[in-house]
Design an enzyme around this catalytic site. Sequence first.
Site, mmCIF file in Angstrom:
data_model
loop_
_atom_site.group_PDB
_atom_site.id
_atom_site.type_symbol
_atom_site.label_atom_id
_atom_site.label_comp_id
_atom_site.label_asym_id
_atom_site.label_seq_id
_atom_site.Cartn_x
_atom_site.Cartn_y
_atom_site.Cartn_z
ATOM 1 N N THR A 17 0.814 -1.224 0.000
ATOM 2 C CA THR A 17 0.000 0.000 0.000
ATOM 3 C C THR A 17 0.847 1.275 0.000
ATOM 4 O O THR A 17 0.314 2.374 -0.087
ATOM 5 C CB THR A 17 -0.975 0.027 1.206
ATOM 6 N N GLY A 18 2.165 1.123 0.074
ATOM 7 C CA GLY A 18 3.043 2.294 -0.051
ATOM 8 C C GLY A 18 3.094 2.738 -1.506
ATOM 9 O O GLY A 18 2.697 2.002 -2.413
ATOM 10 N N ILE A 96 14.081 -5.197 -1.900
ATOM 11 C CA ILE A 96 14.505 -4.022 -2.673
ATOM 12 C C ILE A 96 15.104 -2.950 -1.751
ATOM 13 O O ILE A 96 15.965 -2.175 -2.146
ATOM 14 C CB ILE A 96 13.276 -3.401 -3.402
ATOM 15 N N GLU A 98 16.815 -0.262 0.452
ATOM 16 C CA GLU A 98 18.192 0.180 0.654
ATOM 17 C C GLU A 98 18.293 0.820 2.028
ATOM 18 O O GLU A 98 17.370 1.509 2.457
ATOM 19 C CB GLU A 98 18.578 1.209 -0.421
ATOM 20 N N TYR A 159 20.594 -2.463 -16.015
ATOM 21 C CA TYR A 159 19.707 -2.007 -17.089
ATOM 22 C C TYR A 159 20.548 -1.506 -18.255
ATOM 23 O O TYR A 159 20.236 -1.741 -19.418
ATOM 24 C CB TYR A 159 18.754 -0.887 -16.634
ATOM 25 N N GLU A 209 31.473 -4.625 -8.845
ATOM 26 C CA GLU A 209 31.922 -3.273 -8.522
ATOM 27 C C GLU A 209 32.881 -3.357 -7.341
ATOM 28 O O GLU A 209 33.064 -4.431 -6.748
ATOM 29 C CB GLU A 209 30.734 -2.360 -8.207
ATOM 30 N N HIS A 247 26.608 2.769 -2.939
ATOM 31 C CA HIS A 247 26.220 1.508 -2.299
ATOM 32 C C HIS A 247 27.009 1.349 -1.002
ATOM 33 O O HIS A 247 28.222 1.557 -0.994
ATOM 34 C CB HIS A 247 26.559 0.307 -3.194
#
Lengths: 291, 382
Positions: A17-18, A96, A98, A159, A209, A247
């Site tokens: 619902t966010g 997901i 962070e 991506y 990375e 990150h």
Amino acid sequence: MAVIATKDTRLVVQGITGREGTFHALRNRDYGTNVVAGVTPGRAGQNVEGIPVFDSVADAVAKAGANTSLVIVPPRFAAEAILEAADAGIEQIICITEGIPAHDMLEVYHYVRPRGIRLLGPNCPGALSPGIANIGIIPAQVFKPGPIGLVSRSGTLTYQIGGELAAKGLGNSTIIGIGGDPVIGTSFIDALDLFQADDDTEFIVMVGEIGGSDEEAAAAVIAERITKPVVAYIAGFEAPVGKTMGHAGAIISGTAGTAAAKKEALEARGVPVGTNPTEAARIVAELVAGR
Amino acid sequence: MDLYEHQGKELFAKAGIPVAAGRVAFTVAEARAAAEALGGRVVVKSQVLTGGRGKAGGVKVVSGPDEAAAAAEAILGLDINGHITRRLWIEEAVAIDREYYASVTFDRAAKMPLMMLTTMGGMDVEAVARDHPDRLARLHVDPALGFRGFHAVQLMSAAGIPVDERKAVGAMLAQIYGVFVAEDAMLVEVNPLVILDDGTLLAADSKMTIDDNALFRHADSSAMRDVAAADPQEQAAHEADLAYVKLDGDVGILGNGAGLVMSTVDVVAQAGGRPANFLDVGGGASAEKIATALGIVLSDEKVKSVLFNIFGGITRCDEVAKGLLGALETTAVRAPIVVRLDGTNDVEGRELLERAARPEITVEKTMLEAAATAVRLAREAR
């Protein structure tokens, strides 16, 4: 067959619902993912455009048959949300979020790992099997189905490379974002093993990375047991020592975790490493053409 | 976030780890006053977030206030590995008999805290690991189990700690592990851990790194951030919750996603340019956040061109375009901006930019073309 995001996925979205939760739950469903439930404590009985909302993951499992969870909740609640999903019997958890404290993730990691529960992330974009299912925030329109398994610590860089491959007419079996945090549930090695066992995957691209030593560990495993061709790209050659590059996990500590060291370790095991995403895509295209 | 020695010692003291009494000083006068208050011999220590202070002349043992003032005069402003000394820690000098080393680090590969102990204290632990690996005891602690008595025994036995010291050293090891967990640390290092003439133990130095992601639950350590020492752009970015790292070139770089921005920095360097910074606007960035980010990049006077590299996932490209156009409405942009938009809502984003037709903006199709253009524009502006 593809991996993680498959036609057998029955997804519950924690935090549905966010704003972001709703946006991506509906995007995932529009793509064809079987989104069976959402969870927001206190919102049981509501629905998000037809997706039933439950108070708990346990209810989503019992009443909607969820087997995979997508966690899109604020960082203060995310570790708890992962543990809730694990405790409710969810088989795959994709986080997901962070910004989860690293010590919290230690606890989570050591809870889920021995129980054989797959945790992807946190701080990752999720998993996409083009044409089959999308779990998370990967913009599916960039990718198309094909023989290349793609695994990456970075969302947007994934991506970028997926877009470069698509521009060359190449597609993916599954795109796995493993996440940019110091403690993540699925490592490069785990993803390589998944792709090695997946019939739809013929080539593997790994995008690493700076920070940590997962790429070096993966290089050893590639030499030992990965028979499918692997191409790599590493970001962060220009990164200064001791600075966190966005990150939480992307930091060169002393002499450890440099892009140069990772490139060297991979090349020493016969893995070609592109100097930029475009070159990495070109190397893959050559491999595919020469098969 | 790295802590200064005195900040780490403050957290040590809170956890019951013995440290020498001391005071912080920012001026020569404060250093003199601190030495007067402490009395007797004191150590004047540069507070910088780097190692090698002793070799650089940043640590002096002195006999009283006059000498403390002279030492402060010499050390304030001292450049140690590029870190300018702006604060001092004045502490009581102690009579050291032996120097050990103890630390807990967050071992990412093992996904467990790693405790290390050696009797070869006071030196660089990497040198001990390299030259005397048998002298450096290492032990992973299962986080679910926590640090137990048997861990302490294993470590001390392996490190060769004399039996009569083990009660005290073991207690301190447990306290160090306790601080590591309680403060959400990624590193707690005590080097040297000293045994005094009277046999008691003291943490004579402190090195601590706190997990930035956990600062929300640590008001104490959050307040320790040294705002004055931060680079102005880095500070502004921190306040706006943006990840920014200063890099010293003239091509400003911003984008979404740490990996893509790191890659953009690399590609600009490969194109013969000098990246000015790394700036990750993060996921789900709003129009205002983008505008703030652009403002921060352009507030670095060295920046001659800006490369704006966006691949939309959780961040939608139309939001990015709106943020950029909004920034151009409210701020005078003094450098050309090369924009590359791809991914979620990219068509809408590019349409917005094309419709606005701003002369400052060049839209490029690929990352490499965008990098080449940004590098060329920076060169032309030099």
